[in-house]
Scaffold this motif. Structure first.
Motif, PDB file in Angstrom:
ATOM      1  N   PHE A  44      11.629  -6.782   6.952  1.00  0.00           N
ATOM      2  CA  PHE A  44      10.191  -6.241   6.453  1.00  0.00           C
ATOM      3  C   PHE A  44      10.234  -4.987   6.636  1.00  0.00           C
ATOM      4  N   LYS A  45      10.055  -4.246   5.257  1.00  0.00           N
ATOM      5  CA  LYS A  45       9.203  -2.465   6.280  1.00  0.00           C
ATOM      6  C   LYS A  45       8.429  -2.666   5.077  1.00  0.00           C
ATOM      7  N   LEU A  46       7.279  -1.746   5.387  1.00  0.00           N
ATOM      8  CA  LEU A  46       6.053  -1.154   4.059  1.00  0.00           C
ATOM      9  C   LEU A  46       6.302   0.431   4.659  1.00  0.00           C
ATOM     10  N   VAL A  47       6.960   1.110   3.977  1.00  0.00           N
ATOM     11  CA  VAL A  47       6.666   2.327   3.864  1.00  0.00           C
ATOM     12  C   VAL A  47       5.817   2.942   2.788  1.00  0.00           C
ATOM     13  N   GLU A  48       5.381   4.104   3.184  1.00  0.00           N
ATOM     14  CA  GLU A  48       4.222   5.133   2.627  1.00  0.00           C
ATOM     15  C   GLU A  48       4.675   5.824   2.162  1.00  0.00           C
ATOM     16  N   THR A  49       3.809   5.883   0.414  1.00  0.00           N
ATOM     17  CA  THR A  49       4.401   6.594  -0.588  1.00  0.00           C
ATOM     18  C   THR A  49       3.491   7.203  -1.214  1.00  0.00           C
ATOM     19  N   ALA A  50       3.514   7.775  -2.077  1.00  0.00           N
ATOM     20  CA  ALA A  50       2.793   8.896  -3.032  1.00  0.00           C
ATOM     21  C   ALA A  50       1.989   8.143  -3.709  1.00  0.00           C
ATOM     22  N   HIS A  51       2.810   7.097  -4.839  1.00  0.00           N
ATOM     23  CA  HIS A  51       2.761   6.599  -5.725  1.00  0.00           C
ATOM     24  C   HIS A  51       2.634   5.038  -4.938  1.00  0.00           C
ATOM     25  N   LEU A  52       1.683   3.956  -6.137  1.00  0.00           N
ATOM     26  CA  LEU A  52       0.914   3.220  -5.633  1.00  0.00           C
ATOM     27  C   LEU A  52       2.032   2.080  -5.219  1.00  0.00           C
ATOM     28  N   GLY A  53       2.976   2.091  -6.079  1.00  0.00           N
ATOM     29  CA  GLY A  53       3.659   0.844  -5.079  1.00  0.00           C
ATOM     30  C   GLY A  53       5.075   0.329  -5.977  1.00  0.00           C
ATOM     31  N   MET A  54       5.463   0.162  -5.538  1.00  0.00           N
ATOM     32  CA  MET A  54       7.471  -0.294  -5.671  1.00  0.00           C
ATOM     33  C   MET A  54       7.880  -1.301  -4.885  1.00  0.00           C
ATOM     34  N   GLU A  55       8.383  -2.941  -5.479  1.00  0.00           N
ATOM     35  CA  GLU A  55       9.065  -3.636  -4.959  1.00  0.00           C
ATOM     36  C   GLU A  55      10.759  -3.545  -3.816  1.00  0.00           C
ATOM     37  N   HIS A  56      11.605  -2.159  -3.804  1.00  0.00           N
ATOM     38  CA  HIS A  56      11.750  -2.061  -3.247  1.00  0.00           C
ATOM     39  C   HIS A  56      12.350  -2.757  -2.029  1.00  0.00           C
ATOM     40  N   GLN A  57      13.685  -3.531  -1.836  1.00  0.00           N
ATOM     41  CA  GLN A  57      13.979  -4.368  -1.443  1.00  0.00           C
ATOM     42  C   GLN A  57      14.380  -4.430   0.545  1.00  0.00           C
ATOM     43  N   SER A  58      13.525  -4.968   1.371  1.00  0.00           N
ATOM     44  CA  SER A  58      13.220  -4.292   2.410  1.00  0.00           C
ATOM     45  C   SER A  58      12.734  -3.250   3.082  1.00  0.00           C
ATOM     46  N   ALA A  59      12.197  -2.547   1.855  1.00  0.00           N
ATOM     47  CA  ALA A  59      11.862  -1.386   2.339  1.00  0.00           C
ATOM     48  C   ALA A  59      10.711  -1.201   1.048  1.00  0.00           C
ATOM     49  N   ILE A  60       9.523  -2.095   1.182  1.00  0.00           N
ATOM     50  CA  ILE A  60       8.353  -1.569  -0.230  1.00  0.00           C
ATOM     51  C   ILE A  60       7.655  -1.180   0.032  1.00  0.00           C
ATOM     52  N   ALA A  61       7.566   0.588  -0.809  1.00  0.00           N
ATOM     53  CA  ALA A  61       6.525   1.014  -1.322  1.00  0.00           C
ATOM     54  C   ALA A  61       5.291   0.765  -1.375  1.00  0.00           C
ATOM     55  N   TYR A  62       4.569   1.940  -0.653  1.00  0.00           N
ATOM     56  CA  TYR A  62       3.294   1.034  -0.754  1.00  0.00           C
ATOM     57  C   TYR A  62       2.159   2.521  -0.137  1.00  0.00           C
ATOM     58  N   GLY A  63       1.374   2.445  -1.650  1.00  0.00           N
ATOM     59  CA  GLY A  63       0.501   3.912  -1.810  1.00  0.00           C
ATOM     60  C   GLY A  63      -0.875   3.281  -2.295  1.00  0.00           C
ATOM     61  N   ASN A  64      -1.585   1.898  -1.455  1.00  0.00           N
ATOM     62  CA  ASN A  64      -2.865   1.647  -1.627  1.00  0.00           C
ATOM     63  C   ASN A  64      -4.039   2.599  -1.309  1.00  0.00           C
ATOM     64  N   LYS A  65      -3.854   3.074  -0.035  1.00  0.00           N
ATOM     65  CA  LYS A  65      -4.580   3.655   0.433  1.00  0.00           C
ATOM     66  C   LYS A  65      -5.362   2.994   1.019  1.00  0.00           C
ATOM     67  N   TYR A  66      -4.511   1.775   2.032  1.00  0.00           N
ATOM     68  CA  TYR A  66      -5.349   1.312   2.740  1.00  0.00           C
ATOM     69  C   TYR A  66      -6.790   0.661   3.087  1.00  0.00           C
ATOM     70  N   GLN A  67      -6.672   0.449   1.555  1.00  0.00           N
ATOM     71  CA  GLN A  67      -7.904  -0.229   1.207  1.00  0.00           C
ATOM     72  C   GLN A  67      -7.738  -1.634  -0.006  1.00  0.00           C
ATOM     73  N   ASN A  68      -8.092  -2.651   0.118  1.00  0.00           N
ATOM     74  CA  ASN A  68      -8.178  -4.487  -0.663  1.00  0.00           C
ATOM     75  C   ASN A  68      -8.341  -4.154  -1.823  1.00  0.00           C
ATOM     76  N   GLY A  69      -7.988  -5.201  -3.003  1.00  0.00           N
ATOM     77  CA  GLY A  69      -7.452  -4.513  -3.787  1.00  0.00           C
ATOM     78  C   GLY A  69      -6.974  -3.911  -4.729  1.00  0.00           C
ATOM     79  N   TYR A  70      -6.840  -3.357  -6.214  1.00  0.00           N
ATOM     80  CA  TYR A  70      -6.286  -2.269  -6.574  1.00  0.00           C
ATOM     81  C   TYR A  70      -6.718  -1.345  -6.848  1.00  0.00           C
ATOM     82  N   LEU A  71      -6.491  -0.621  -5.723  1.00  0.00           N
ATOM     83  CA  LEU A  71      -7.244   0.911  -5.282  1.00  0.00           C
ATOM     84  C   LEU A  71      -8.946   0.916  -4.999  1.00  0.00           C
ATOM     85  N   GLY A  72      -8.965  -0.915  -4.440  1.00  0.00           N
ATOM     86  CA  GLY A  72     -10.240  -0.873  -4.596  1.00  0.00           C
ATOM     87  C   GLY A  72     -11.257  -1.725  -5.537  1.00  0.00           C
ATOM     88  N   ARG A  73     -10.191  -1.685  -6.367  1.00  0.00           N
ATOM     89  CA  ARG A  73     -11.008  -2.830  -7.368  1.00  0.00           C
ATOM     90  C   ARG A  73     -10.270  -3.927  -8.184  1.00  0.00           C
TER      91      ARG A  73
END
Length: 552
Positions: free
Chosen positions: A291-320
């Motif tokens: 299982f991997k999380l990979v930081e990206t400039a875009h918000l996110g995507m379910e790329h299998q075993s390498a999930i794109a993560y761009g939620n800026k290290y906050q809870n909610g959906y960009l804080g909402r």
């Protein structure tokens, strides 16, 4: 008749512009059919293995490389189709040491073999290509390469292509029905940058020309749009999770500048997510690939075993919190939602884009189940109910088959509401949990369609839920429950719905009393609850997303 509107959730009306837009979506081209239809030129071979080997030139936004197709013939043939967007140059196709002739039509490529390939034969060819790929303007909602730079001015690049198709950046058999069994992904990038892709890291090679090749191997079946390149000035840290199938490796790749805040944030969110989802859905489906999380400039995507993560290290959906309930800000939306796709979307994959609702409805619902696991059932249902405010009911959540067409965006929130209604009707939470786990076990690493999912839930629950799913998936409108009271006070009710013979069970009660299930029909039928009146009638519109009409 006049009606008293107790809880009437009115359908949005079509403005002229909206109607024209929906009508335009019904018009499909030859290119749509070539991309979305399974013709004999695509079903004649089953993909076993790819080796994608691509060099990325960030300064010129240019890519070049090859992809090896290893396949098994499912019938005799001498011609087949693969896919590559026509803005990319097809340099050559090599088979058994010789170049094959090819023809391009829109984004489809047809190649002719010098002799017949026979049923059961394992064979291969390699495609060489180059060019400037489509650049995503608003990844991940549109597709292609997302070329960005980090705060230090270093290149920060990612791919995202769900819906648009993986052939926007690499040649493949671009249809969700055929997942490659395993795959080697080799991405070469300028020295000083790192590429992170799906699966396990197989090492890097300095190519001696200012580039380094990073090799990643995927040992589990993977759908094409999940294959990803993530390029940046990454640092890596790791952890483990002891789950239902043993020790799961957790790997995190983040920008160097974000390492300090990434560690506590991922620690607070990833393991609670895995505990909740293994409880509800069964073991994480890709232990072999980790299982991997990979930081990206875009918000996110379910790329299998390498999930794109761009939620800026906050809870909610960009804080909402889109539900407006407060429950959505207690966890990181992108980690929970995109990881939910590992079960629904990556483990269970729709074999036509029209059934993308399967991916998004269950994954939207997984957010509620995460809340349910950690904060209780009522909290999870409040979240589902709150999400209704994002539903438009303008078009069905199922798309058109064979033309690479997805349904409306209501597949998210309306889909989550739908599954919560199924749970309420089944009225046995442990049975519901076993159904969700059974889906992931029965269709493990498989592609499915609408009938597979709906039939399984109906069979395992012992309740025919086909009409429920038909109304909420195949039609834009929600059903309305209409009540009538005779002069002597006797109540009757009926469904107003698009589905013929619609008879969904629903819960009603006298005010203050316990809810009881009734099963109205399309024709008025008696409601056998003594003492029920217009004034004390209550319908469970908290769990049932319906309109209610009461004769005045």
């Amino acid at each position: 008749m006049k009606y008293l509107y107790i809880v009437f959730l009115a359908m949005a009306t079509f403005a002229e512009g909206q109607a024209q837009l929906l009508k335009a979506r019904e018009l499909f081209s030859r290119a749509d059919s070539l991309r979305g239809q399974l013709t004999p030129l695509r079903t004649c071979y089953d993909i076993n293995y790819y080796h994608l080997d691509v060099r990325v030139d960030p300064d010129n936004r240019y890519i070049s490389g090859s992809n090896l197709f290893l396949f098994t013939a499912t019938t005799d043939f001498d011609r087949l189709q693969f896919d590559l967007f026509d803005n990319l140059h097809l340099d050559s196709v090599l088979y058994d040491g010789q170049q094959l002739p090819f023809k391009r039509e829109y984004n489809a490529v047809f190649i002719d073999f010098p002799q017949s390939i026979t049923t059961g034969q394992r064979d291969s060819f390699r495609v060489f290509y180059s060019g400037n790929p489509v650049q995503a303007k608003r990844a991940p909602w549109d597709g292609g390469f997302d070329f960005k730079k980090d705060s230090n001015g270093k290149h920060w690049i990612a791919t995202a292509c769900q819906g648009l198709g993986a052939s926007v950046w690499w040649p493949n058999k671009d249809h969700q029905s055929d997942e490659v069994d395993s795959m080697l992904i080799s991405i070469s990038v300028p020295n000083g940058l790192t590429n992170v892709s799906n699966g396990r890291f197989r090492g890097s090679e300095d190519l001696g020309d200012g580039y380094t090749r990073f090799n990643w191997f995927v040992s589990n079946p993977i759908n094409n749009y999940n294959v990803a390149a993530n390029i940046g000035d990454y640092v890596h840290f790791a952890d483990t999770f002891r789950g239902e199938k043993g020790v799961l490796d957790l790997d995190y790749w983040v920008l160097r500048e974000n390492e300090a805040k990434a560690k506590p944030h991922f620690d607070a969110n990833v393991k609670p997510m895995l505990r909740a989802f293994e409880y509800w859905f069964g073991p994480y489906p890709f232990y072999a690939d980790g299982f991997k999380l990979v930081e990206t400039a875009h918000l996110g995507m379910e790329h299998q075993s390498a999930i794109a993560y761009g939620n800026k290290y906050q809870n909610g959906y960009l804080g909402r919190d889109g539900s407006g309930t407060g429950w959505g800000t207690k966890w990181d939306f992108i980690i929970v939602h995109e990881a939910g796709h590992e079960w629904f979307g990556n483990n269970i994959t729709s074999n036509d884009l029209a059934d993308m609702w399967i991916h998004e409805s269950f994954t939207n619902y997984s957010e509620s189940l995460y809340i349910d696991y950690h904060f209780g059932k009522r909290a999870g249902q409040e979240y589902v109910h709150g999400n209704r405010r994002g539903i438009l009911n303008l078009a069905p959540i199922i798309g058109k088959y064979h033309v690479n067409n997805e349904g409306s965006g209501d597949m998210y929130n309306k889909g989550g509401v739908l599954h919560n209604m199924a749970r309420t009707i089944i009225d046995d939470d442990e049975k519901w949990r076993q159904i969700l786990r059974g889906l992931n076990r029965t269709f493990y690493h498989s592609t499915v369609n609408y009938e597979d999912i709906v039939n399984y839930i109906s069979e395992q629950s012992g309740k025919d839920l086909s009409q429920l799913y038909a109304q909420y998936v195949r039609y834009a409108n929600i059903p309305t429950l209409e009540f009538s009271f005779s002069e002597d006070g006797k109540a009757s009710c009926r469904w107003i719905a698009d589905v013929k013979d619609f008879d969904m069970p629903v819960r009603i009660r006298k005010k203050g009393g316990p809810y009881q299930f009734i099963q109205p029909k399309r024709q008025f039928t008696p409601v056998n609850i003594p003492g029920l009146t217009r004034g004390n009638l209550e319908v469970d519109t908290f769990n049932f997303y319906i309109g209610v009409l009461v004769e005045e």
